[in-house]
Write a protein that holds these residues in place. Structure first.
Motif, mmCIF file in Angstrom:
data_model
loop_
_atom_site.group_PDB
_atom_site.id
_atom_site.type_symbol
_atom_site.label_atom_id
_atom_site.label_comp_id
_atom_site.label_asym_id
_atom_site.label_seq_id
_atom_site.Cartn_x
_atom_site.Cartn_y
_atom_site.Cartn_z
ATOM 1 N N LEU A 145 -12.853 42.612 27.809
ATOM 2 C CA LEU A 145 -11.320 42.693 29.376
ATOM 3 C C LEU A 145 -10.239 41.994 29.140
ATOM 4 O O LEU A 145 -9.480 41.987 29.429
ATOM 5 C CB LEU A 145 -12.624 42.440 30.010
ATOM 6 C CG LEU A 145 -13.039 43.964 31.305
ATOM 7 C CD1 LEU A 145 -11.850 44.982 31.898
ATOM 8 C CD2 LEU A 145 -14.096 44.193 30.130
ATOM 9 N N ALA A 146 -10.562 40.904 28.348
ATOM 10 C CA ALA A 146 -9.357 39.869 28.336
ATOM 11 C C ALA A 146 -7.705 40.339 27.437
ATOM 12 O O ALA A 146 -6.858 40.172 27.314
ATOM 13 C CB ALA A 146 -9.885 38.684 27.139
ATOM 14 N N LEU A 163 -4.740 40.025 29.505
ATOM 15 C CA LEU A 163 -3.567 40.134 28.856
ATOM 16 C C LEU A 163 -2.649 41.441 29.598
ATOM 17 O O LEU A 163 -2.074 40.434 29.456
ATOM 18 C CB LEU A 163 -4.127 40.196 27.138
ATOM 19 C CG LEU A 163 -3.403 39.120 26.153
ATOM 20 C CD1 LEU A 163 -4.105 37.672 26.813
ATOM 21 C CD2 LEU A 163 -3.380 39.342 25.278
ATOM 22 N N PRO A 164 -2.898 42.126 29.293
ATOM 23 C CA PRO A 164 -1.902 42.991 29.978
ATOM 24 C C PRO A 164 -1.336 42.999 31.760
ATOM 25 O O PRO A 164 -0.438 42.443 31.996
ATOM 26 C CB PRO A 164 -2.547 44.466 30.850
ATOM 27 C CG PRO A 164 -3.667 44.568 28.816
ATOM 28 C CD PRO A 164 -4.532 42.870 29.392
ATOM 29 N N HIS A 165 -2.038 42.232 32.247
ATOM 30 C CA HIS A 165 -1.752 41.713 33.545
ATOM 31 C C HIS A 165 -0.689 40.173 33.111
ATOM 32 O O HIS A 165 0.342 40.392 33.787
ATOM 33 C CB HIS A 165 -2.564 41.365 34.434
ATOM 34 C CG HIS A 165 -3.813 42.665 35.151
ATOM 35 N ND1 HIS A 165 -3.836 43.621 33.925
ATOM 36 C CD2 HIS A 165 -2.968 42.683 36.401
ATOM 37 C CE1 HIS A 165 -4.027 44.262 35.417
ATOM 38 N NE2 HIS A 165 -3.386 43.661 36.832
ATOM 39 N N ILE A 166 -1.337 38.980 32.018
ATOM 40 C CA ILE A 166 -0.298 38.266 32.316
ATOM 41 C C ILE A 166 0.793 38.075 31.718
ATOM 42 O O ILE A 166 1.834 38.028 32.082
ATOM 43 C CB ILE A 166 -1.256 36.796 31.731
ATOM 44 C CG1 ILE A 166 -2.766 36.429 32.117
ATOM 45 C CG2 ILE A 166 -1.029 36.273 31.127
ATOM 46 C CD1 ILE A 166 -3.868 35.443 31.359
ATOM 47 N N GLU A 182 -7.906 32.693 23.197
ATOM 48 C CA GLU A 182 -8.063 33.382 22.026
ATOM 49 C C GLU A 182 -7.008 34.538 21.824
ATOM 50 O O GLU A 182 -6.422 34.623 21.665
ATOM 51 C CB GLU A 182 -9.504 33.969 22.045
ATOM 52 C CG GLU A 182 -9.860 34.350 20.562
ATOM 53 C CD GLU A 182 -11.573 34.613 20.032
ATOM 54 O OE1 GLU A 182 -12.347 34.433 21.386
ATOM 55 O OE2 GLU A 182 -11.627 35.811 19.791
ATOM 56 N N MET A 183 -7.023 35.705 23.101
ATOM 57 C CA MET A 183 -5.945 36.410 23.120
ATOM 58 C C MET A 183 -4.802 36.833 22.506
ATOM 59 O O MET A 183 -4.446 36.680 22.247
ATOM 60 C CB MET A 183 -6.873 37.485 24.034
ATOM 61 C CG MET A 183 -8.120 38.281 24.090
ATOM 62 S SD MET A 183 -8.551 38.947 22.273
ATOM 63 C CE MET A 183 -10.010 38.923 22.177
ATOM 64 N N LEU A 184 -4.255 35.361 24.328
ATOM 65 C CA LEU A 184 -2.954 34.890 23.768
ATOM 66 C C LEU A 184 -2.668 34.367 22.910
ATOM 67 O O LEU A 184 -1.520 34.601 22.355
ATOM 68 C CB LEU A 184 -3.057 33.470 25.078
ATOM 69 C CG LEU A 184 -2.295 34.575 26.290
ATOM 70 C CD1 LEU A 184 -2.361 33.277 27.661
ATOM 71 C CD2 LEU A 184 -1.263 35.496 26.385
ATOM 72 N N ALA A 185 -3.381 33.639 21.696
ATOM 73 C CA ALA A 185 -2.992 32.704 20.755
ATOM 74 C C ALA A 185 -3.169 34.568 19.796
ATOM 75 O O ALA A 185 -2.053 34.175 19.005
ATOM 76 C CB ALA A 185 -4.360 32.199 19.527
ATOM 77 N N ARG A 186 -3.082 34.789 19.269
ATOM 78 C CA ARG A 186 -3.615 36.491 18.528
ATOM 79 C C ARG A 186 -1.791 36.456 18.579
ATOM 80 O O ARG A 186 -1.316 37.533 17.687
ATOM 81 C CB ARG A 186 -4.396 37.606 19.011
ATOM 82 C CG ARG A 186 -6.418 36.792 17.967
ATOM 83 C CD ARG A 186 -5.858 36.410 16.504
ATOM 84 N NE ARG A 186 -5.652 37.946 16.109
ATOM 85 C CZ ARG A 186 -6.969 39.095 15.438
ATOM 86 N NH1 ARG A 186 -8.432 38.534 15.684
ATOM 87 N NH2 ARG A 186 -6.889 40.140 15.217
ATOM 88 N N PHE A 187 -2.205 37.369 20.073
ATOM 89 C CA PHE A 187 -0.705 38.189 20.880
ATOM 90 C C PHE A 187 0.494 36.998 20.741
ATOM 91 O O PHE A 187 1.221 37.655 20.036
ATOM 92 C CB PHE A 187 -0.981 38.278 21.894
ATOM 93 C CG PHE A 187 0.157 38.892 22.613
ATOM 94 C CD1 PHE A 187 0.482 39.718 22.534
ATOM 95 C CD2 PHE A 187 1.199 37.967 23.468
ATOM 96 C CE1 PHE A 187 1.324 41.035 23.347
ATOM 97 C CE2 PHE A 187 2.233 38.815 23.941
ATOM 98 C CZ PHE A 187 2.533 40.267 24.092
ATOM 99 N N SER A 188 -0.032 35.456 20.930
ATOM 100 C CA SER A 188 1.534 34.997 20.404
ATOM 101 C C SER A 188 1.591 34.757 18.810
ATOM 102 O O SER A 188 3.224 35.540 18.184
ATOM 103 C CB SER A 188 1.345 33.957 20.352
ATOM 104 O OG SER A 188 1.185 33.075 21.943
ATOM 105 N N GLU A 189 0.857 35.386 17.421
ATOM 106 C CA GLU A 189 1.444 35.287 16.254
ATOM 107 C C GLU A 189 1.752 36.496 15.872
ATOM 108 O O GLU A 189 2.607 36.915 15.403
ATOM 109 C CB GLU A 189 -0.077 35.201 15.562
ATOM 110 C CG GLU A 189 -0.320 34.134 15.070
ATOM 111 C CD GLU A 189 -2.442 34.521 14.183
ATOM 112 O OE1 GLU A 189 -2.505 34.983 13.885
ATOM 113 O OE2 GLU A 189 -3.471 33.210 14.575
ATOM 114 N N ASP A 190 1.407 37.954 16.850
ATOM 115 C CA ASP A 190 1.685 39.286 16.954
ATOM 116 C C ASP A 190 3.172 39.120 16.635
ATOM 117 O O ASP A 190 4.133 39.896 16.231
ATOM 118 C CB ASP A 190 0.613 40.122 16.958
ATOM 119 C CG ASP A 190 -0.132 39.522 16.213
ATOM 120 O OD1 ASP A 190 -0.761 39.642 14.973
ATOM 121 O OD2 ASP A 190 -1.933 40.455 16.983
ATOM 122 N N LEU A 191 3.161 38.507 17.821
ATOM 123 C CA LEU A 191 4.685 38.859 18.380
ATOM 124 C C LEU A 191 5.377 38.015 18.198
ATOM 125 O O LEU A 191 7.057 38.621 17.513
ATOM 126 C CB LEU A 191 4.530 38.447 20.576
ATOM 127 C CG LEU A 191 6.093 37.861 20.679
ATOM 128 C CD1 LEU A 191 6.007 39.720 21.073
ATOM 129 C CD2 LEU A 191 5.712 37.265 21.918
#
Ligand SMILES: NC(=O)C1=CN([C@@H]2O[C@H](COP(=O)(O)OP(=O)(O)OC[C@H]3O[C@@H](n4cnc5c(N)ncnc54)[C@H](O)[C@@H]3O)[C@@H](O)[C@H]2O)C=CC1
Ligand SMILES: O=C(O)C(=O)Cc1ccc(O)cc1
Length: 309
Positions: free
Chosen positions: A186-187, A192-195, A250-259
């Motif tokens: 769900l994260a 994450l989409p909401h954040i 954890e998901m935000l960290a992955r997201f930031s790397e990919d961004l």
């Protein structure tokens, strides 16, 4: 006349989710009685005006008396307090469930209060909108949508099957998952989409070079989609962020790397990298549509699917 599957359903919290459940329970005749309880007197009054239940009380402890199914639909940060209030009056053999968007934290908050003989089955319907309050709910919200249970190892299978039957009557498909896994899944697909939406709309609002009226006037449909999510209830989403902290970080960290990878590709003009990613992500969208999970399509899952036998 055939008997309703439940004698008395108690709904603690009667906002978007609680009131949608109430509307379906009424329409489908799933309970002899529906007791409604919520903390705010104005909301309780509104629930009565909307005739969502058969009795109304500000006391959650009073509402759950004699109920064979209790559904807690409050912001996840309030689950522990609600469990503590209702514990002394829960009926032996009752099913106690919730609809919270995070599961490990809800279990940690509620389980210590659950008396012996009460079947606690944490749940999460993957259905909702950006709106909140009892007026925002509607019949058929859960039709064609998933409801995830995160049962505890000791959960009674008979009680679980009974609750599964309840959600299936509302038109949902039921899955079971470990709470930690639920929170990770769900994260990425919801939290994450909401954040990201809250963040992009906040960024647009903060810009000096583009005025707020220009953002409103020229908003393309992509940006408008973000504003819908970013209009979601602040209390609910504050609680989700605080109560699924580890998985979200954890998901935000992955997201930031990919961004950062995308940012680099744009900076260095690496069009092939951009093209490859944009091609790969397209297939995800196509799979969602093929799986019938694209509820933005007109009329999907909104009109009485729950009533079909
Ligand atoms: N909004 C959505 O799209 C979805 C929400 N959820 C989850 O469902 C739960 C309820 O969300 P909504 O119905 O959208 O919220 P809502 O804001 O529409 O309704 C919340 C209800 O809880 C009551 N409440 C708040 N604090 C309380 C307390 N301490 N004691 C008793 N009642 C209290 C409010 O008066 C209101 O009746 C949340 O845990 C949320 O994470 C799950 C799926 C979708
Ligand atoms: O409005 C939307 O797009 C949603 O994603 C609704 C939603 C919000 C929270 C959940 O836990 C489940 C569904």
């Amino acid at each position: 006349m055939s008997e309703a599957p439940f004698e008395k359903i108690a709904l603690i919290g009667i906002g978007l989710i609680g009131s949608s459940i109430a509307r379906d329970v009424k329409a489908l005749g799933l309970a002899g009685e529906i007791s409604v309880s919520t903390r705010s007197p104005d909301t309780l009054k509104r629930a009565e005006e909307l005739e969502l239940g058969t009795s109304y009380t500000a006391s959650a402890a009073e509402a759950v008396k004699d109920a064979d199914l209790v559904i807690v639909s409050v912001p996840v940060g309030a689950s522990g307090a609600v469990a503590e209030q209702i514990a002394p009056t829960l009926r032996k053999g009752a099913i106690l469930t919730d609809v919270g968007s995070t599961k490990a934290s809800v279990i940690a908050q509620m389980q210590p209060h659950v008396p012996e003989g009460v079947h606690f089955i944490p749940g999460h319907p993957l259905a909702g909108t950006e709106k909140s309050g009892p007026d925002a709910g509607f019949e058929g919200l859960f039709a064609g949508r998933w409801c995830i249970f995160t049962p505890l190892p000791e959960t009674d299978r008979t009680a679980l099957d009974r609750l599964r039957g309840f959600w299936e009557a509302l038109g949902s498909r039921v899955d079971e998952m470990d709470p930690q896994h639920h929170d990770k899944v769900l994260a990425i697909v919801s939290h994450l989409p909401h954040i990201i939406a809250y963040n992009i709309v906040g960024t647009a609002d903060d810009l000096e070079a583009v005025t707020q009226s220009e953002v409103i006037k020229y908003s393309a449909s992509g940006f408008r989609d973000f504003t819908r999510l970013a209009a979601s209830d602040p209390t609910m989403w504050r609680d989700v962020c605080l109560h699924n902290k580890d998985a979200i970080l954890e998901m935000l960290a992955r997201f930031s790397e990919d961004l950062a990878y995308l940012q680099r590709a744009i900076r260095w003009g690496e069009g092939d990298k951009l093209f490859d990613l944009f091609t790969r992500t397209r297939t995800i969208r196509r799979s969602i549509v093929e799986a019938g999970q694209d509820v933005d399509e007109p009329d999907f899952g909104r009109h009485g699917a729950a009533k079909k036998s």
